[in-house]
Design an enzyme around this catalytic site. Sequence first.
Site, PDB file in Angstrom:
ATOM      1  N   HIS A 168       1.645   2.035  -5.301  1.00 55.47           N
ATOM      2  CA  HIS A 168       1.229   3.416  -5.561  1.00 55.47           C
ATOM      3  C   HIS A 168       1.846   4.270  -4.468  1.00 55.47           C
ATOM      4  O   HIS A 168       1.534   4.104  -3.283  1.00 55.47           O
ATOM      5  CB  HIS A 168      -0.296   3.544  -5.568  1.00 55.47           C
ATOM      6  CG  HIS A 168      -0.937   2.840  -6.715  1.00 55.47           C
ATOM      7  ND1 HIS A 168      -2.169   2.226  -6.634  1.00 55.47           N
ATOM      8  CD2 HIS A 168      -0.505   2.644  -7.990  1.00 55.47           C
ATOM      9  CE1 HIS A 168      -2.474   1.696  -7.803  1.00 55.47           C
ATOM     10  NE2 HIS A 168      -1.486   1.929  -8.639  1.00 55.47           N
ATOM     11  N   GLU A 171       0.075   5.866  -1.366  1.00 55.63           N
ATOM     12  CA  GLU A 171      -0.733   5.002  -0.497  1.00 55.63           C
ATOM     13  C   GLU A 171       0.209   4.354   0.516  1.00 55.63           C
ATOM     14  O   GLU A 171       0.745   3.276   0.308  1.00 55.63           O
ATOM     15  CB  GLU A 171      -1.481   3.969  -1.341  1.00 55.63           C
ATOM     16  CG  GLU A 171      -2.439   4.636  -2.334  1.00 55.63           C
ATOM     17  CD  GLU A 171      -3.029   3.687  -3.361  1.00 55.63           C
ATOM     18  OE1 GLU A 171      -2.865   2.467  -3.204  1.00 55.63           O
ATOM     19  OE2 GLU A 171      -3.652   4.178  -4.331  1.00 55.63           O
ATOM     20  N   HIS A 277      -2.580  -1.446  -0.501  1.00 57.21           N
ATOM     21  CA  HIS A 277      -2.943  -0.170  -1.103  1.00 57.21           C
ATOM     22  C   HIS A 277      -3.685   0.683  -0.071  1.00 57.21           C
ATOM     23  O   HIS A 277      -3.876   0.268   1.077  1.00 57.21           O
ATOM     24  CB  HIS A 277      -3.848  -0.392  -2.314  1.00 57.21           C
ATOM     25  CG  HIS A 277      -3.170  -1.020  -3.488  1.00 57.21           C
ATOM     26  ND1 HIS A 277      -3.064  -0.392  -4.708  1.00 57.21           N
ATOM     27  CD2 HIS A 277      -2.558  -2.222  -3.639  1.00 57.21           C
ATOM     28  CE1 HIS A 277      -2.431  -1.176  -5.559  1.00 57.21           C
ATOM     29  NE2 HIS A 277      -2.118  -2.308  -4.922  1.00 57.21           N
ATOM     30  N   GLU A 355      -6.815  -3.066   0.442  1.00 57.94           N
ATOM     31  CA  GLU A 355      -6.936  -1.617   0.633  1.00 57.94           C
ATOM     32  C   GLU A 355      -7.213  -1.406   2.120  1.00 57.94           C
ATOM     33  O   GLU A 355      -8.249  -1.841   2.628  1.00 57.94           O
ATOM     34  CB  GLU A 355      -8.092  -1.067  -0.204  1.00 57.94           C
ATOM     35  CG  GLU A 355      -8.007  -1.371  -1.692  1.00 57.94           C
ATOM     36  CD  GLU A 355      -7.296  -0.281  -2.475  1.00 57.94           C
ATOM     37  OE1 GLU A 355      -6.908   0.740  -1.852  1.00 57.94           O
ATOM     38  OE2 GLU A 355      -7.127  -0.437  -3.689  1.00 57.94           O
TER      39      GLU A 355
END
Length: 665
Positions: A168, A171, A277, A355
């Site tokens: 993404h 990110e 991410h 993340e």
Amino acid sequence: MKKLFVLFSLLFTQFLFAQYTAQSYLQTKGEVYFKFAINDLNELKNITSVISIDDVKGKDVYAYANQKGYDTFLKYGYNIEVLKHPGDVGKVDMSSNFIEAAKGWNTYPTYDAYLQMMYAFQENYGSLCQIVDAGTTVSGRKILFAKLSKNVTQKEAEPKFMYSSSIHGDETTGYVLMLRLIDSLLSTYNSNARIKNLLDNCEIWINPLANPDGTYKSGNSTVNGAVRYNSNYVDINRNFPDPADGPHPDGEVWQPETIIMMNLATNNYFSMSANFHGGTEVANYPWDTWVRRHTDDAWFQYISREYADTCHKVSTSYMSGYVNGITNGYDWYRVAGGRQDYFTFFKKGREITFEISNTKLVAASTLPTYWNYNKRSLLNYMEQSLYGIKGIVTDSTTGAKVSAKIEILSHDLNADSSFTYSDSETGFYSRLIAAGTYSVKISANKYFPKTITGVTVANRSTKLLNVQLVPTDPIPVELTSFTAKTTDNGTNLNWSTATETNNKGFEIYKKSRNQDWQKIGFVSGNGTTTELNNYSYFDNLNTNGTYNYKLKQIDFDGSYNFSQSCEVSFTANYDYKLFANYPNPFNPSTVISFSLPVESKVTITLYNLIGQKVKDITNQVYQSGRHEINFNAESLSAGVYIYKLNADGNNNTHFTASNKMILVK
């Protein structure tokens, strides 16, 4: 009534404003970021393929959508709050110079600086690093991998590991952390035993930027304005084949960025990988698409827990949400088409999604802080690829490498595709698994399967399990040994067979540094027998050097098999010497032999008995060793002749000698 009318007007005005704002984002960025509320998590099952769900906090759902997805989602009737796009952060500290960026790792590189940085790794650490250009994006930018290993150009019997970030595009925390990780691994290889062990025993692939079009949406000079999707407005992390929802769960064709990753995973078996991410802080483990747990759920939780707990040693507030820093993917919210499940199910690897920052596009000045949070965990996670059950599968009769299925009985599930395979070139396999005692079944086409019970594995340790499989159709001759040993003047070859079927015999082949394989002899076989038979062959050597030997076993019907090769180094202690020619007397040919201790310029001249020169027999440079010259005297008259050798060695030595030869006719 008036109050109701005013409230309705206000809500309608807010709705129109939201649509206007959404359309402005969709027109300028190709995507819109928004939130809406749900009553039950099950509601998301119907819309996960329509929009890209980004996070779920209580009843609030945060999501992205392209134009098609947004228009479809409006029909569900949810109240939508359009949010500021996470990639719009204003001024960002950027660096256009690799050396400058690497000083403090507190800036984002421009796209050109990123390319410069990656290829500088290869230039500065060529023996450890190779940059792999895996392909180009929709807009023509490069997807690069740094491949790191002690023998980076060779395929070895070792696990392959992969880190990838920023699928993404907005990110970006992992983007810079991956660049810094590459630099750290390379620059400390010779001084850090732990990192040396990693690169010596593992092939590590690192892709800092999986979606450069999204990250550099506003141009190559800034990451401000970065977006989630690629240039076709497709979420790459919803674009992979899904174990539950099929090849195209998002209704989109596979994007160039998706195909690049799929091809890479097909050509390289990554036993472990991770995808970085941003937007929250948690280690997310499979499955994303199914509510049921993976058969290796205990292992997934163990390595996720290790990653988060190691971060907590630096900061107890970092990665502290969810289940103290970890979560099962489906428990958070369902994702179809994610890379994590694709790699884990279809490619039989093990992937986790990390993340690593609550803010998607963090301030560049905070990047060193995130490095400090994660650097120890990054190494721990890579080291896990070295553990579990590992080994090499070979053919019991030939030693050839075998591609075999590795299955944990009463554990592996076809529904999870959790078994793995050994590599056809190296025979190497890796089965990552939680601590315990297991029964391992190894099977392959045209081989009898083998099951090994009582295989005990501990956490952060390796159980080596090499396996030989017996072929169901064995070769006609079972070779039990083949050895080569040098003597003072050559090589003794010895080999044995346990059984023979229609064995005509063995051709012997030799190869030296300067020559390819050449047939040098033949030894007859024993036809068909079940008794032990021993064979030998002597190869006379004249020249020092390294030699390889192999056998070609031939059946009476012409079919054959080659043995593995044996290597020997031959060194003889030669002196300068001129030997008597043989035969002598002769008619019309004879052999003149001489030996040299070092490389020498040699002349051999033929004289008659009154000292007149008759003929130059040779005049050239010879290597150390013994040499033979076939001399034909058919054009000469019968009589007695003298042949004289002069040798000038490359170590400033000189030798001369002469002998008589008698030509009779």
